[in-house]
Design a protein around this motif. Structure first.
Motif, PDB file in Angstrom:
ATOM      1  N   HIS A 196       0.857  -1.189   0.000  1.00 33.78           N
ATOM      2  CA  HIS A 196       0.000   0.000   0.000  1.00 33.78           C
ATOM      3  C   HIS A 196       0.892   1.238   0.000  1.00 33.78           C
ATOM      4  O   HIS A 196       2.077   1.171   0.321  1.00 33.78           O
ATOM      5  CB  HIS A 196      -0.946  -0.015   1.201  1.00 33.78           C
ATOM      6  CG  HIS A 196      -1.658  -1.321   1.336  1.00 33.78           C
ATOM      7  ND1 HIS A 196      -2.628  -1.741   0.450  1.00 33.78           N
ATOM      8  CD2 HIS A 196      -1.496  -2.339   2.213  1.00 33.78           C
ATOM      9  CE1 HIS A 196      -3.048  -2.940   0.787  1.00 33.78           C
ATOM     10  NE2 HIS A 196      -2.374  -3.333   1.859  1.00 33.78           N
ATOM     11  N   SER A 197       0.315   2.365  -0.341  1.00 32.09           N
ATOM     12  CA  SER A 197       1.104   3.569  -0.576  1.00 32.09           C
ATOM     13  C   SER A 197       0.863   4.666   0.448  1.00 32.09           C
ATOM     14  O   SER A 197      -0.224   4.811   0.999  1.00 32.09           O
ATOM     15  CB  SER A 197       0.769   4.140  -1.962  1.00 32.09           C
ATOM     16  OG  SER A 197       1.072   3.215  -2.967  1.00 32.09           O
ATOM     17  N   LEU A 198       1.905   5.443   0.634  1.00 31.42           N
ATOM     18  CA  LEU A 198       1.831   6.696   1.373  1.00 31.42           C
ATOM     19  C   LEU A 198       1.307   7.737   0.388  1.00 31.42           C
ATOM     20  O   LEU A 198       1.861   7.889  -0.697  1.00 31.42           O
ATOM     21  CB  LEU A 198       3.228   7.073   1.877  1.00 31.42           C
ATOM     22  CG  LEU A 198       3.404   8.391   2.601  1.00 31.42           C
ATOM     23  CD1 LEU A 198       2.586   8.422   3.886  1.00 31.42           C
ATOM     24  CD2 LEU A 198       4.893   8.600   2.915  1.00 31.42           C
ATOM     25  N   LEU A 199       0.233   8.411   0.735  1.00 33.89           N
ATOM     26  CA  LEU A 199      -0.389   9.376  -0.181  1.00 33.89           C
ATOM     27  C   LEU A 199      -0.014  10.810   0.148  1.00 33.89           C
ATOM     28  O   LEU A 199       0.181  11.625  -0.744  1.00 33.89           O
ATOM     29  CB  LEU A 199      -1.911   9.223  -0.137  1.00 33.89           C
ATOM     30  CG  LEU A 199      -2.462   7.832  -0.446  1.00 33.89           C
ATOM     31  CD1 LEU A 199      -3.974   7.814  -0.271  1.00 33.89           C
ATOM     32  CD2 LEU A 199      -2.043   7.378  -1.834  1.00 33.89           C
ATOM     33  N   THR A 200       0.045  11.134   1.434  1.00 34.87           N
ATOM     34  CA  THR A 200       0.387  12.480   1.885  1.00 34.87           C
ATOM     35  C   THR A 200       1.345  12.384   3.050  1.00 34.87           C
ATOM     36  O   THR A 200       1.154  11.567   3.952  1.00 34.87           O
ATOM     37  CB  THR A 200      -0.871  13.252   2.340  1.00 34.87           C
ATOM     38  OG1 THR A 200      -1.784  13.338   1.244  1.00 34.87           O
ATOM     39  CG2 THR A 200      -0.529  14.659   2.793  1.00 34.87           C
ATOM     40  N   PRO A 207       4.247   1.686  -7.669  1.00 34.18           N
ATOM     41  CA  PRO A 207       3.909   0.755  -8.746  1.00 34.18           C
ATOM     42  C   PRO A 207       3.531  -0.607  -8.161  1.00 34.18           C
ATOM     43  O   PRO A 207       4.228  -1.140  -7.308  1.00 34.18           O
ATOM     44  CB  PRO A 207       5.205   0.666  -9.559  1.00 34.18           C
ATOM     45  CG  PRO A 207       5.968   1.901  -9.211  1.00 34.18           C
ATOM     46  CD  PRO A 207       5.594   2.231  -7.795  1.00 34.18           C
ATOM     47  N   GLY A 208       2.407  -1.137  -8.590  1.00 32.31           N
ATOM     48  CA  GLY A 208       1.955  -2.439  -8.139  1.00 32.31           C
ATOM     49  C   GLY A 208       1.228  -2.441  -6.803  1.00 32.31           C
ATOM     50  O   GLY A 208       0.698  -3.469  -6.387  1.00 32.31           O
ATOM     51  N   ALA A 209       1.217  -1.320  -6.108  1.00 38.35           N
ATOM     52  CA  ALA A 209       0.511  -1.254  -4.825  1.00 38.35           C
ATOM     53  C   ALA A 209      -0.992  -1.210  -5.081  1.00 38.35           C
ATOM     54  O   ALA A 209      -1.447  -0.780  -6.141  1.00 38.35           O
ATOM     55  CB  ALA A 209       0.948  -0.027  -4.034  1.00 38.35           C
ATOM     56  N   THR A 210      -1.748  -1.676  -4.099  1.00 33.46           N
ATOM     57  CA  THR A 210      -3.203  -1.710  -4.239  1.00 33.46           C
ATOM     58  C   THR A 210      -3.872  -0.966  -3.105  1.00 33.46           C
ATOM     59  O   THR A 210      -3.288  -0.776  -2.038  1.00 33.46           O
ATOM     60  CB  THR A 210      -3.715  -3.160  -4.248  1.00 33.46           C
ATOM     61  OG1 THR A 210      -3.348  -3.785  -3.020  1.00 33.46           O
ATOM     62  CG2 THR A 210      -3.145  -3.942  -5.420  1.00 33.46           C
ATOM     63  N   LEU A 211      -5.089  -0.573  -3.338  1.00 31.16           N
ATOM     64  CA  LEU A 211      -5.903   0.092  -2.339  1.00 31.16           C
ATOM     65  C   LEU A 211      -6.529  -0.980  -1.452  1.00 31.16           C
ATOM     66  O   LEU A 211      -7.214  -1.877  -1.950  1.00 31.16           O
ATOM     67  CB  LEU A 211      -6.979   0.927  -3.042  1.00 31.16           C
ATOM     68  CG  LEU A 211      -7.873   1.812  -2.215  1.00 31.16           C
ATOM     69  CD1 LEU A 211      -7.075   2.841  -1.422  1.00 31.16           C
ATOM     70  CD2 LEU A 211      -8.855   2.539  -3.126  1.00 31.16           C
TER      71      LEU A 211
END
Length: 170
Positions: free
Chosen positions: A21-25, A49-53
């Motif tokens: 998962h990703s860091l958005l802010t 890349p390749g991370a999902t929600l």
């Protein structure tokens, strides 16, 4: 030895752990030991890349669609943001200490992203958000309207001692 600079963080993510998962802010506020502000940093990051929600995050963000869009505005590649963050930290007048709440994922995401994209941990150490001496290091003001209330609820009222750290307006 240079004095410590206390750096608080506030993040938004699209899941519970970094990598899948990703860091958005990423938002940080820096304070001198006496509580005076030393600077702020805020950036939106592109998804990995390749991370999902994550399904739980998806359900939460669906109720906050405008805020999700806010995290996507002017989003930059994670490597660029991390390098800018390390540059900001190194420009502070002292050794940065990450002030964190162990119940929040901020330090986990910060550590992972800094190791992944900068190859190092630029903080001299970690300190709990409550220092045990009436100081409460306030997190940076969140740019998302719906989040400001959540940050305010987690913050402790301003201490009454003379060395109190002023709370940031949220």
């Amino acid at each position: 030895m240079p004095p410590s600079i206390h750096v608080t963080t506030h993040i938004h993510t699209d899941g519970p752990i970094p990598g899948p998962h990703s860091l958005l802010t990423l938002a940080s506020a820096a304070y001198h030991a006496d509580g005076t502000p030393a600077g702020t940093f805020t950036a939106n990051l592109r998804e990995l890349p390749g991370a999902t929600l994550h399904p739980t995050a998806l359900a939460d963000w669906r109720n906050r669609a405008d805020e999700w869009l806010g995290t996507r505005r002017a989003a930059r590649p994670p490597g660029d943001v991390v390098q800018a963050y390390v540059t900001w930290l190194s420009g502070l007048d002292g050794q940065p200490l990450l002030v964190t709440d162990p119940e929040e994922p901020d330090h986990l995401f910060c550590y992972w992203y800094l190791q992944r994209f900068a190859g190092r941990w630029p903080f001299a150490g970690i300190a709990p958000r409550s220092m045990g001496d009436d100081r409460m290091w306030s997190p940076p003001a969140c740019p998302l309207v719906g989040c400001r209330t959540a940050v305010a609820v987690r913050s402790v009222p301003a201490p009454r001692s003379a060395g109190a750290v002023p709370a940031l307006a949220g």
